[in-house]
Design a protein around this motif. Structure first.
Motif, PDB file in Angstrom:
ATOM      1  N   LEU A 256     -19.170 -10.725   1.561  1.00 31.54           N
ATOM      2  CA  LEU A 256     -18.577 -10.709   2.902  1.00 31.54           C
ATOM      3  C   LEU A 256     -17.247  -9.958   2.903  1.00 31.54           C
ATOM      4  O   LEU A 256     -16.956  -9.204   3.842  1.00 31.54           O
ATOM      5  CB  LEU A 256     -18.397 -12.137   3.417  1.00 31.54           C
ATOM      6  CG  LEU A 256     -19.680 -12.935   3.647  1.00 31.54           C
ATOM      7  CD1 LEU A 256     -19.347 -14.355   4.092  1.00 31.54           C
ATOM      8  CD2 LEU A 256     -20.595 -12.262   4.649  1.00 31.54           C
ATOM      9  N   GLN A 257     -16.447 -10.140   1.857  1.00 28.82           N
ATOM     10  CA  GLN A 257     -15.165  -9.432   1.780  1.00 28.82           C
ATOM     11  C   GLN A 257     -15.371  -7.927   1.636  1.00 28.82           C
ATOM     12  O   GLN A 257     -14.680  -7.131   2.264  1.00 28.82           O
ATOM     13  CB  GLN A 257     -14.328  -9.969   0.616  1.00 28.82           C
ATOM     14  CG  GLN A 257     -13.785 -11.353   0.868  1.00 28.82           C
ATOM     15  CD  GLN A 257     -13.012 -11.880  -0.318  1.00 28.82           C
ATOM     16  OE1 GLN A 257     -13.266 -11.522  -1.468  1.00 28.82           O
ATOM     17  NE2 GLN A 257     -12.054 -12.745  -0.042  1.00 28.82           N
ATOM     18  N   ALA A 258     -16.322  -7.541   0.805  1.00 30.24           N
ATOM     19  CA  ALA A 258     -16.599  -6.114   0.627  1.00 30.24           C
ATOM     20  C   ALA A 258     -17.111  -5.501   1.931  1.00 30.24           C
ATOM     21  O   ALA A 258     -16.756  -4.371   2.277  1.00 30.24           O
ATOM     22  CB  ALA A 258     -17.613  -5.911  -0.495  1.00 30.24           C
ATOM     23  N   THR A 259     -17.916  -6.242   2.664  1.00 30.68           N
ATOM     24  CA  THR A 259     -18.423  -5.765   3.953  1.00 30.68           C
ATOM     25  C   THR A 259     -17.277  -5.617   4.940  1.00 30.68           C
ATOM     26  O   THR A 259     -17.196  -4.624   5.675  1.00 30.68           O
ATOM     27  CB  THR A 259     -19.494  -6.726   4.503  1.00 30.68           C
ATOM     28  OG1 THR A 259     -20.554  -6.826   3.548  1.00 30.68           O
ATOM     29  CG2 THR A 259     -20.051  -6.241   5.828  1.00 30.68           C
ATOM     30  N   ARG A 260     -16.383  -6.580   4.948  1.00 24.07           N
ATOM     31  CA  ARG A 260     -15.231  -6.504   5.863  1.00 24.07           C
ATOM     32  C   ARG A 260     -14.369  -5.287   5.520  1.00 24.07           C
ATOM     33  O   ARG A 260     -13.921  -4.556   6.406  1.00 24.07           O
ATOM     34  CB  ARG A 260     -14.408  -7.782   5.788  1.00 24.07           C
ATOM     35  CG  ARG A 260     -13.233  -7.773   6.748  1.00 24.07           C
ATOM     36  CD  ARG A 260     -12.637  -9.168   6.910  1.00 24.07           C
ATOM     37  NE  ARG A 260     -11.610  -9.150   7.935  1.00 24.07           N
ATOM     38  CZ  ARG A 260     -10.311  -9.204   7.682  1.00 24.07           C
ATOM     39  NH1 ARG A 260      -9.864  -9.308   6.450  1.00 24.07           N
ATOM     40  NH2 ARG A 260      -9.433  -9.187   8.671  1.00 24.07           N
TER      41      ARG A 260
ATOM     42  N   HIS B  62     -31.470 -16.909   2.104  1.00 24.99           N
ATOM     43  CA  HIS B  62     -31.480 -15.450   2.110  1.00 24.99           C
ATOM     44  C   HIS B  62     -30.183 -14.836   2.626  1.00 24.99           C
ATOM     45  O   HIS B  62     -30.134 -13.642   2.925  1.00 24.99           O
ATOM     46  CB  HIS B  62     -32.692 -14.945   2.908  1.00 24.99           C
ATOM     47  CG  HIS B  62     -33.967 -15.156   2.165  1.00 24.99           C
ATOM     48  ND1 HIS B  62     -34.712 -16.308   2.268  1.00 24.99           N
ATOM     49  CD2 HIS B  62     -34.602 -14.382   1.263  1.00 24.99           C
ATOM     50  CE1 HIS B  62     -35.757 -16.220   1.466  1.00 24.99           C
ATOM     51  NE2 HIS B  62     -35.715 -15.065   0.848  1.00 24.99           N
ATOM     52  N   ASN B  63     -29.119 -15.624   2.706  1.00 24.05           N
ATOM     53  CA  ASN B  63     -27.828 -15.090   3.154  1.00 24.05           C
ATOM     54  C   ASN B  63     -27.387 -13.916   2.292  1.00 24.05           C
ATOM     55  O   ASN B  63     -26.914 -12.900   2.808  1.00 24.05           O
ATOM     56  CB  ASN B  63     -26.741 -16.172   3.108  1.00 24.05           C
ATOM     57  CG  ASN B  63     -26.837 -17.141   4.260  1.00 24.05           C
ATOM     58  OD1 ASN B  63     -27.601 -16.942   5.192  1.00 24.05           O
ATOM     59  ND2 ASN B  63     -26.061 -18.198   4.189  1.00 24.05           N
ATOM     60  N   ILE B  64     -27.511 -14.065   0.992  1.00 22.09           N
ATOM     61  CA  ILE B  64     -27.083 -13.004   0.077  1.00 22.09           C
ATOM     62  C   ILE B  64     -27.948 -11.761   0.272  1.00 22.09           C
ATOM     63  O   ILE B  64     -27.436 -10.652   0.404  1.00 22.09           O
ATOM     64  CB  ILE B  64     -27.082 -13.500  -1.381  1.00 22.09           C
ATOM     65  CG1 ILE B  64     -25.910 -14.488  -1.572  1.00 22.09           C
ATOM     66  CG2 ILE B  64     -27.031 -12.352  -2.372  1.00 22.09           C
ATOM     67  CD1 ILE B  64     -25.871 -15.181  -2.902  1.00 22.09           C
ATOM     68  N   ASN B  65     -29.267 -11.956   0.311  1.00 21.82           N
ATOM     69  CA  ASN B  65     -30.170 -10.816   0.505  1.00 21.82           C
ATOM     70  C   ASN B  65     -29.851 -10.086   1.800  1.00 21.82           C
ATOM     71  O   ASN B  65     -29.735  -8.854   1.825  1.00 21.82           O
ATOM     72  CB  ASN B  65     -31.631 -11.288   0.543  1.00 21.82           C
ATOM     73  CG  ASN B  65     -32.087 -11.886  -0.756  1.00 21.82           C
ATOM     74  OD1 ASN B  65     -31.542 -12.897  -1.187  1.00 21.82           O
ATOM     75  ND2 ASN B  65     -33.085 -11.300  -1.371  1.00 21.82           N
ATOM     76  N   GLU B  66     -29.721 -10.845   2.875  1.00 19.30           N
ATOM     77  CA  GLU B  66     -29.459 -10.235   4.181  1.00 19.30           C
ATOM     78  C   GLU B  66     -28.102  -9.539   4.208  1.00 19.30           C
ATOM     79  O   GLU B  66     -27.971  -8.443   4.764  1.00 19.30           O
ATOM     80  CB  GLU B  66     -29.547 -11.304   5.274  1.00 19.30           C
ATOM     81  CG  GLU B  66     -30.973 -11.828   5.462  1.00 19.30           C
ATOM     82  CD  GLU B  66     -31.043 -13.147   6.214  1.00 19.30           C
ATOM     83  OE1 GLU B  66     -29.990 -13.669   6.640  1.00 19.30           O
ATOM     84  OE2 GLU B  66     -32.174 -13.658   6.358  1.00 19.30           O
ATOM     85  N   SER B  67     -27.102 -10.143   3.572  1.00 17.15           N
ATOM     86  CA  SER B  67     -25.768  -9.544   3.555  1.00 17.15           C
ATOM     87  C   SER B  67     -25.737  -8.270   2.722  1.00 17.15           C
ATOM     88  O   SER B  67     -25.085  -7.293   3.105  1.00 17.15           O
ATOM     89  CB  SER B  67     -24.744 -10.546   3.023  1.00 17.15           C
ATOM     90  OG  SER B  67     -24.630 -11.622   3.917  1.00 17.15           O
ATOM     91  N   LEU B  68     -26.436  -8.251   1.596  1.00 19.31           N
ATOM     92  CA  LEU B  68     -26.491  -7.033   0.779  1.00 19.31           C
ATOM     93  C   LEU B  68     -27.258  -5.932   1.495  1.00 19.31           C
ATOM     94  O   LEU B  68     -26.860  -4.762   1.462  1.00 19.31           O
ATOM     95  CB  LEU B  68     -27.119  -7.314  -0.589  1.00 19.31           C
ATOM     96  CG  LEU B  68     -26.219  -8.040  -1.578  1.00 19.31           C
ATOM     97  CD1 LEU B  68     -26.978  -8.354  -2.860  1.00 19.31           C
ATOM     98  CD2 LEU B  68     -24.965  -7.226  -1.877  1.00 19.31           C
TER      99      LEU B  68
END
Length: 173
Positions: A66-70, A108-114
């Motif tokens: 989430l931090q990398a996405t932000r 699947h939070n991790i999968n969806e976020s990646l």
């Protein structure tokens, strides 16, 4: 209505000492003042995240994504490197009873976020040695994840440090 458990006198006394929940849902118990400026990337700035945390064993890996996405959405060239047990975060084969099915909410939070991170232009690296330690197969990686040689962990760190990247290194054991 489910049958309530029979309580002892002391259990009842303990429950009645302090009413709970003491605040209705939606009550604010924390202030909202942001202390630091909302920095945006300047031309050419990079944000690099190292993740050595096992999927779903803590929030470390998910929060790092989430931090990398932000950071990416703030304009930073952003990359995440999963190594050691962190490599397990990159598996597309998560699910039960079959892949893609969530055995629990958020599986699947991790999968969806990646997938979102990659779709928005981020790079995700995954150490092949980390996969091998846990019997995970390279062909089971989430689409777009870049497999890497074990010696790449150090050289990736050098590469991004020389670019002047902000480096977020998470570690869980």
């Amino acid at each position: 209505m489910p049958e309530l458990a029979e309580l002892t006198e002391l259990e009842t006394k303990s429950l009645e000492e302090i009413p709970h929940p003491s605040l209705p849902q939606g009550s604010s118990i924390y202030g909202g003042t942001k202390v630091f400026p909302d920095y945006q990337a300047e031309d050419g700035e990079t944000y690099f995240t190292l993740v050595h945390g096992i999927a779903h064993e803590s929030s470390v890996s998910f929060v790092a994504i989430l931090q990398a996405t932000r950071a990416q959405r703030k304009g930073f060239e952003s990359a995440i490197y999963f190594y050691g047990p962190g490599s397990l975060n990159c598996l597309a084969t998560r699910g039960f009873p079959t892949t893609g099915n969530s055995a629990f909410p958020g599986e699947h939070n991790i999968n969806e976020s990646l997938t979102t991170f990659i779709a928005e232009g981020g790079k995700v690296y995954c150490c092949r040695f980390g996969l091998s330690l846990h019997g995970a197969r390279e062909e089971d990686l989430i689409e777009g994840v870049i497999p890497t040689h074990p010696l790449d962990v150090q050289d990736a760190l050098i590469h991004y440090a020389r670019k002047g990247a902000i480096i977020n290194s998470t570690y869980m054991f």
